[in-house]
Design an enzyme around this catalytic site. Structure first.
Site, PDB file in Angstrom:
ATOM      1  N   TYR A  73       0.824  -1.213   0.000  1.00  0.00           N
ATOM      2  CA  TYR A  73       0.000   0.000   0.000  1.00  0.00           C
ATOM      3  C   TYR A  73       0.858   1.265   0.000  1.00  0.00           C
ATOM      4  CZ  TYR A  73      -4.072  -2.931   1.098  1.00  0.00           C
ATOM      5  OH  TYR A  73      -5.065  -3.879   1.060  1.00  0.00           O
ATOM      6  N   ASP A  79     -11.057  -8.527   7.657  1.00  0.00           N
ATOM      7  CA  ASP A  79     -12.452  -8.388   7.231  1.00  0.00           C
ATOM      8  C   ASP A  79     -13.161  -9.737   7.293  1.00  0.00           C
ATOM      9  OD1 ASP A  79     -12.210  -5.694   6.794  1.00  0.00           O
ATOM     10  OD2 ASP A  79     -13.141  -5.742   4.813  1.00  0.00           O
ATOM     11  N   LYS A 122       3.295 -15.441   2.429  1.00  0.00           N
ATOM     12  CA  LYS A 122       3.220 -16.214   1.177  1.00  0.00           C
ATOM     13  C   LYS A 122       4.666 -16.555   0.809  1.00  0.00           C
ATOM     14  CE  LYS A 122       0.807 -17.907  -2.258  1.00  0.00           C
ATOM     15  NZ  LYS A 122      -0.059 -19.069  -2.086  1.00  0.00           N
ATOM     16  N   ASP A 180      -3.331 -18.069   1.753  1.00  0.00           N
ATOM     17  CA  ASP A 180      -4.494 -18.740   1.162  1.00  0.00           C
ATOM     18  C   ASP A 180      -5.048 -19.789   2.128  1.00  0.00           C
ATOM     19  OD1 ASP A 180      -1.995 -19.833   0.702  1.00  0.00           O
ATOM     20  OD2 ASP A 180      -2.437 -20.608  -1.287  1.00  0.00           O
ATOM     21  N   ASP A 213      -5.393  -6.711   5.865  1.00  0.00           N
ATOM     22  CA  ASP A 213      -6.597  -6.000   5.426  1.00  0.00           C
ATOM     23  C   ASP A 213      -7.681  -7.017   5.067  1.00  0.00           C
ATOM     24  OD1 ASP A 213      -8.261  -4.021   4.560  1.00  0.00           O
ATOM     25  OD2 ASP A 213      -7.091  -3.429   2.815  1.00  0.00           O
TER      26      ASP A 213
END
Ligand code: NAD
Length: 355
Positions: free
Chosen positions: A143, A250, A190, A222, A246
């Site tokens: 980001y 959620d 990852k 994942d 992020d």
């Protein structure tokens, strides 16, 4: 008796309604415990673009920096969607996090027994409950990394970059948080694909030597998403990068029921943190007095505990929320058969009365 300066950023959409609800509850705390909360309201997001032409005026940064803490509603909305990317409301959010050096975001997701029916997961998946703290890195990674795009629009790129120092400081927050909980950290990355994730994993392993009581395990992002959906009770603390955090936070909040229930704390090098609900500005219900103010109210409770050290007062807020839910009051988003529907203002008032 103690005195604290709180910068309020109501923002856009439902922001002003829910922040006002939190202030109603904070006023009840101040009355009961004799503390003084001095509020200063500042502009950020779309409303700041309308008033000052920019999403984060310098005055807002200065006032927040001088405050003991910041309480934020939410920013953004369709009105400002056509703004150029460097002047969108969300830029204000990224900017204030950077300005206050808030490099960690703590998002607790707890399934309240009263709201079990609001979770999208089947009862059998929730038998062991859900109490996970997602610790998300907030000022680094993709980001904030270098962005490029071809002038002819044929390609674009973003960059995921982390330094050892950035990983260490968020790792410390995660290990220390785990020490106060069940002493288990899952570091999500990852590392099978990304170089930045391999550095993340190596650094977490090195750091874990300082916290021998905490069990550190690793999970690919994942798999972590899948595990949250099939066995959420296995997690205590999850620590991860900005973008993975992020997304996963959620997901964990959705499992806990309504997005309108969950708080977050953004912390950095100082005690001045920024506290906000995890949801956005909900423009679809703005101004209708139907938003759920609980996420913002319990964010204020986190502020009292984590930035001001007012543990008993924070507990009083959380207990008041539970009492009101036990009395069967619900806002629209968490409404179910046989419950009593109330608006945003009324919900805040009921919680304040139960302090
Ligand atoms: P959102 O969280 O605002 O809304 C998603 C859905 O949840 C909507 O149906 C909304 O009505 C509902 N909802 C959200 N909060 C609620 C509450 N307290 N009570 C009851 N229902 C609630 O997400 P979105 O629609 O994707 O985004 C709307 C705007 O908010 C966008 O401009 C987005 O950029 C912005 N946003 C801001 C923040 C922030 O300020 N931290 C975070 C996320 C999104």
């Amino acid at each position: 008796m103690a005195e604290f300066n709180i910068a309020l950023i109501p923002g856009d959409g439902i922001g002003p309604e829910i922040v006002s609800g939190a202030v109603t509850v904070l006023d009840a705390v101040s009355k009961k415990y004799g503390h003084k909360f001095n509020y200063q309201e500042v502009y950020m997001g779309g409303c700041a673009i309308d008033k000052y032409g920019v999403p984060l005026p310098q005055e807002t940064v200065d006032i927040c920096k001088k405050s003991d803490s910041v309480l934020l509603g939410a920013v953004g909305g369709p009105k400002w969607d056509s703004q150029p990317s460097e002047n969108r409301p969300e830029k204000g959010l990224l900017g204030i996090r950077k300005a206050l050096e808030l490099y960690s975001n703590l998002r607790p997701s707890i399934l309240k027994p009263q709201l079990k029916d609001a979770s999208p997961l089947k009862d059998e998946k929730l038998e062991k409950g859900l109490n996970v703290m997602v610790v998300r890195e907030l000022t680094g990674g993709i980001y904030f990394g270098e962005r490029k795009k071809a002038e002819d629009g044929s390609w674009a790129s973003d960059t995921e970059k982390y330094s050892v120092e950035e990983i260490k400081r968020i790792g410390k927050i995660a290990f220390e948080t785990a020490m106060l909980r069940d002493k288990r950290v899952v570091s999500v990355d990852k590392a099978n694909v990304l170089e930045s994730s391999r550095l993340w994993r190596k650094t977490m392993i090195e750091l874990s030597a300082d916290y021998p009581e905490v069990e550190l395990t690793h999970m690919y992002v994942d798999n972590a998403a899948m595990q949250l959906a099939i066995n959420p009770a296995q997690f205590d603390v999850i620590v991860t990068s900005n973008i993975f955090g992020d997304i996963l936070s959620d997901l964990s909040s959705a499992i806990a029921g309504s997005i309108g229930m969950l708080p977050s704390a953004s912390l950095g090098a100082t005690k001045c943190g920024m506290y906000e609900p995890i949801h956005g500005s909900a423009p679809d219900i703005a101004g209708m007095d139907i938003a759920n103010p609980i996420a913002t109210i319990v964010s204020a409770a986190m502020m009292l505990e984590m930035s001001f050290g007012l543990v008993e007062e924070a507990k009083a807020i959380n207990d008041a929320v539970d009492k009101v839910l036990d009395q069967n009051y619900r806002t629209t988003d968490i409404m179910s058969d046989g419950m009593k529907k109330v608006g945003c203002k009324e919900m805040a008032k009921l919680i304040a009365e139960n302090i």
